[in-house]
Write a protein that holds these residues in place. Structure first.
Motif, PDB file in Angstrom:
ATOM      1  N   ILE A 338      -0.747   8.865  75.938  1.00  0.00           N
ATOM      2  CA  ILE A 338      -1.671   7.783  76.279  1.00  0.00           C
ATOM      3  C   ILE A 338      -2.402   7.308  75.032  1.00  0.00           C
ATOM      4  N   GLU A 341       0.168   5.286  72.696  1.00  0.00           N
ATOM      5  CA  GLU A 341       0.570   3.974  73.215  1.00  0.00           C
ATOM      6  C   GLU A 341      -0.625   3.013  73.232  1.00  0.00           C
ATOM      7  N   SER A 342      -1.800   3.499  73.632  1.00  0.00           N
ATOM      8  CA  SER A 342      -2.975   2.622  73.677  1.00  0.00           C
ATOM      9  C   SER A 342      -3.402   2.221  72.275  1.00  0.00           C
ATOM     10  N   TRP A 381      -4.947   0.248  77.324  1.00  0.00           N
ATOM     11  CA  TRP A 381      -4.201   0.947  78.391  1.00  0.00           C
ATOM     12  C   TRP A 381      -4.057   0.046  79.617  1.00  0.00           C
ATOM     13  N   LEU A 384      -1.053  -2.305  79.172  1.00  0.00           N
ATOM     14  CA  LEU A 384       0.221  -1.787  78.680  1.00  0.00           C
ATOM     15  C   LEU A 384       1.350  -2.134  79.644  1.00  0.00           C
ATOM     16  N   THR A 387       4.047   2.766  81.697  1.00  0.00           N
ATOM     17  CA  THR A 387       3.171   3.873  82.058  1.00  0.00           C
ATOM     18  C   THR A 387       3.312   4.930  80.973  1.00  0.00           C
ATOM     19  N   GLU A 464      -3.144   9.749  85.087  1.00  0.00           N
ATOM     20  CA  GLU A 464      -3.676   9.050  83.917  1.00  0.00           C
ATOM     21  C   GLU A 464      -5.085   8.522  84.197  1.00  0.00           C
TER      22      GLU A 464
END
Length: 812
Positions: A338, A341-342, A381, A384, A387, A464
């Motif tokens: 997380i 990616e964020s 997030w 995005l 997932t 998440e």
């Protein structure tokens, strides 16, 4: 992919003109792509925008399950009356009837299904393209018989016992009237031969097969006796232009399914077990989770800044590097994914050759308060197109992070569905088991993407949300409410309310540890990381001092006095007690032995003031690979480069320092890796950008009210200028584009001209010289009629487009 097209929408124009301003405002608010610049100048232009296939495609993923079910039913019957649709959905009376009315109002607000002046429900033409066979039904009889001759229609009427006279239209109307009566169709089929009856009953409950185009000279299959009987009576239709099975009209299929058959309609959401929760408890739980995630994410990104993770040859960060980052940050794989990616979506990480490194933006982000850092990651997030917690594919194989997987707009809709589901819970209550929200998400967003690894619906997404503090105790937290409101200032304010300011003090223990309650400030983290090893992060962070960690600080240029003073300063801020005696002794003892051995680059030379110590080094077995040779009582020479020699001596328990050519001690500072190349993350689909559009380019409720008033006061159809007769255009750009882009409506011309003038990106449907049609997003537009120069995001390169080959336009 839905092509961008143009429909007349005449019935929609009539309905919009008969609606009040509040209704038009609701349409504009629910379909924000219809009100973007340039502002529509008439109700007709607004209807044209609402009827575009791409615009309808943006609205479909946001429908709830009952809205999708009603839309499918309306598409299957269109055009049909409200009573016919209610009978199909078994919602003719009682609560289900009221719920159907509410759903129809919602669909009207989205301009997908609206009532017409003829008492029928009209459906947006592109909506029918969403389903190949809505409810498993084929086209209605009128469409299937559109090209049938009058003679053939007469034979069908005679076969069912109706005397036919008059024109083709009258014969077609008579056959439609007969087949539209379920009782007469069932009575006719009851008299059919057994083979025909079995065939018809079987076909009535099957989805129609796709027909293939007939090849020239290819003989058509000879129908069997049962099929021939049905073809003669129009119960099955065979189109002469196609090759394949005969098609059953939707009226016949519905009649044969019987009066007891109803299309699915689920207006009531699934029940969720709840328990009482207080707002303060939700805030505390959300704050604890958000603080822990913010601390872990900061540690993950700090580890990336210090030692950029390597990318796999196939792209992305593999399991080994993810494990390394997780160990460095003391968190699990999901938190690492997380955070990565964020951060990449927020521009804090970028590709640097074969590695992923921090960017210059990371340095500014790292200096901010924890609440502001968390707000940046939360907003990234939220949008995005994947997932990030998904770690396994359909075959159970591990997935890399930051791999640039194809975007999935359904993942964004799943998040929207989660917050909508949590908001539906009664006030003061939370889900007993947050996993129960998964079924509610499936009701809120039936087209949302689920992961193959989920053991229960949307389990990864729910997990998440709990990690980020968006959900707490099964209820929507202030962070989740701020995300749903979708304003950058709103999210930042919620984070500041829940997360305390960072602290600049630590409590030192006699066991050589330093404990920081809450989130440590960036200077505090920098100091403690330089002189101690981090053991735990979260709501409280723990560092441990050791000879190696203190030596690392001394290597970086600190002295025993400066280290003691700096640590005492942060200790005094936390308590009036001085540094624990064991820590002070550790620093002095390590500093006493630090620099007793000095390494100079010659390839290399080792020298010191103590002959006995140099002799010890030369005789040390573990240092034999260095090839040490004693040239003098205080000088050794090594065949190994200086950095490797330093590492070997330190591994053997000594504390050497590096020396510059002029004899001064070399300060060992950690190099900062800062990347500039963006990661190959996919572009977000237009559906994933919906919320961003509503913030950046959308209008407020007051603006929409003014727009609605202007539209209703405008002429029914604004005149379309024509370059051939000299009627005026709003700009020269419009006139130039209209003169060359003959395949575009005036609405499309206006939007393309606006994009060119305002230097805004635009999405077009383009047909190449090869005949292939693609949908492309273009930016950096430069008009050079009859050509348009632009940066094509599909090809990631400059391209030249011929205006006459552009067939549709919509906002990007």
């Amino acid at each position: 992919m839905f092509p961008i097209g143009k429909t007349s929408g005449s019935t929609l124009v009539a309905w919009l003109r008969g609606a009040d301003a509040a209704q038009v405002v609701r349409v504009l608010a629910s379909r924000p792509d219809a009100a973007v610049e340039p502002e529509p100048r008439s109700v007709g232009e607004l209807a044209d925008r609402l009827q575009r296939p791409a615009s309808v495609a943006l609205a479909i993923p946001r429908l709830t399950l009952p809205e999708l079910q009603v839309a499918e039913g309306a598409a299957a019957l269109a055009p049909a009356t409200r009573d016919v649709l209610a009978n199909l959905l078994d919602a003719t009376d009682g609560e289900r009837a009221h719920q159907l009315e509410a759903v129809l109002r919602e669909l009207a607000d989205r301009a997908l299904v609206w009532p017409g002046g003829d008492g029928r429900l009209h459906v947006a033409a592109p909506l029918r393209q969403v389903w190949a066979a809505p409810l498993g039904l084929d086209a209605p009889l009128a469409r299937l018989l559109a090209d049938t001759t009058s003679t053939d229609l007469g034979r069908m009427l005679a076969a069912v016992g109706i005397t036919s006279t008059g024109t083709k239209q009258k014969r077609l109307a008579a056959l439609i009237d007969h087949h539209g009566d379920p009782d007469r169709v069932t009575a006719l089929v009851a008299k059919a031969p057994a083979a025909a009856r079995k065939l018809l009953e079987q076909r009535a409950r099957q989805a129609p097969e796709r027909s293939a185009r007939i090849l020239y000279g290819l003989p058509r299959p000879d129908p069997g006796p049962g099929e021939r009987w049905a073809l003669e009576r129009g119960l099955l239709i065979r189109d002469g232009r196609w090759y394949g099975p005969a098609r059953m009209p939707s009226e016949v299929a519905l009649a044969l399914r019987g009066t007891g058959w109803h299309a699915p309609f689920t207006p009531v959401p699934p029940a969720v077990r709840t328990r009482p929760v207080t707002g303060s408890a939700v805030d505390r739980e959300a704050a604890a989770a958000a603080m822990a995630f913010a601390a872990h994410a900061s540690s993950v990104l700090a580890a990336c800044a210090a030692a950029p993770p390597a990318r796999l040859k196939s792209g992305g960060i593999g399991a080994r590097e993810l494990s390394r980052l997780g160990k460095a940050a003391k968190c699990d794989d999901t938190v690492v994914r997380i955070a990565l990616e964020s951060a990449a979506a927020a521009g804090l990480l970028a590709r640097d050759g074969d590695r992923v490194a921090a960017t210059e933006a990371y340095d500014g982000w790292a200096e901010e308060e924890p609440a502001d850092r968390l707000a940046v990651l939360l907003r990234a997030w939220w949008t995005l197109p994947l997932t990030p917690g998904g770690s396994r594919d359909e075959e159970g194989k591990a997935l890399p992070a930051l791999a640039g997987a194809p975007p999935r707009g359904g993942c964004v809709q799943a998040r929207h569905g989660l917050l909508a589901s949590a908001a539906r819970l009664p006030a003061g209550e939370g889900a007993t088991d947050p996993a129960d929200l998964g079924a509610l998400i499936a009701w809120q967003r039936p087209l949302a993407d689920q992961l193959a690894q989920d053991v229960s619906p949307f389990a990864t997404l729910v997990g998440e949300s709990e990690l980020l503090g968006v959900l707490a105790l099964g209820a929507l937290s202030p962070l989740g409410a701020a995300l749903d409101a979708d304003g950058p200032d709103t999210v930042a304010a919620a984070c500041r309310r829940l997360l305390p300011a960072s602290t600049g003090s630590a409590r030192f223990g006699s066991d050589l540890t330093a404990v920081v309650a809450g989130t440590p400030s960036t200077p505090l983290v920098t100091l403690l990381d330089s002189v101690a090893d981090r053991e735990a992060t979260g709501t409280a962070s723990v560092w441990r001092f050791s000879p190696d960690s203190v030596r690392r600080a001394l290597d970086a240029g600190h002295t025993a006095d400066t280290l003691t003073a700096d640590l005492a300063a942060i200790a005094v801020a936390a308590t009036t007690e001085p540094l624990p005696q064991p820590l002070a002794y550790l620093i002095r003892d390590t500093a006493r032995g630090h620099g007793r051995v000095r390494v100079v680059s010659a390839a290399c030379v080792i020298h010191g003031a103590e002959p006995a110590l140099l002799a010890e080094l030369a005789a040390h077995r573990r240092l034999a690979p260095l090839g040490l040779r004693q040239l003098a009582p205080t000088v050794l020479i090594s065949r190994t480069p200086p950095d490797e020699t330093l590492a070997a001596l330190r591994s053997a328990g000594y504390a050497p320092v590096a020396e510059e050519q002029d004899g001064s001690v070399r300060i060992e500072r950690t190099r900062r890796h800062r990347a500039t190349n963006p990661l190959p993350t996919p572009r977000r689909p237009a559906g994933a950008r919906r919320k961003a559009v509503r913030v950046a380019g959308a209008r407020t409720a007051t603006d929409l009210t003014a727009v609605a008033a202007r539209l209703l006061a405008a002429p029914q159809e604004a005149p379309e200028p024509d370059p051939d007769d000299g009627r005026p255009y709003a700009s020269d750009t419009e006139e130039i584009i209209a003169g060359h882009a003959r395949n575009l409506s005036f609405t499309d011309v206006r939007q393309l001209a606006h994009a060119v003038n305002e230097k805004q990106p635009i999405t077009v449907e383009y047909t190449a010289t090869s005949g292939n049609t693609t949908v492309r997003t273009l930016s950096r537009l430069e008009l050079d009629a009859p050509y348009l120069h632009a940066w094509c995001h599909l090809r990631d390169a400059e391209r030249v487009f011929t205006l006459s080959r552009i067939h549709g336009v919509m906002p990007s």
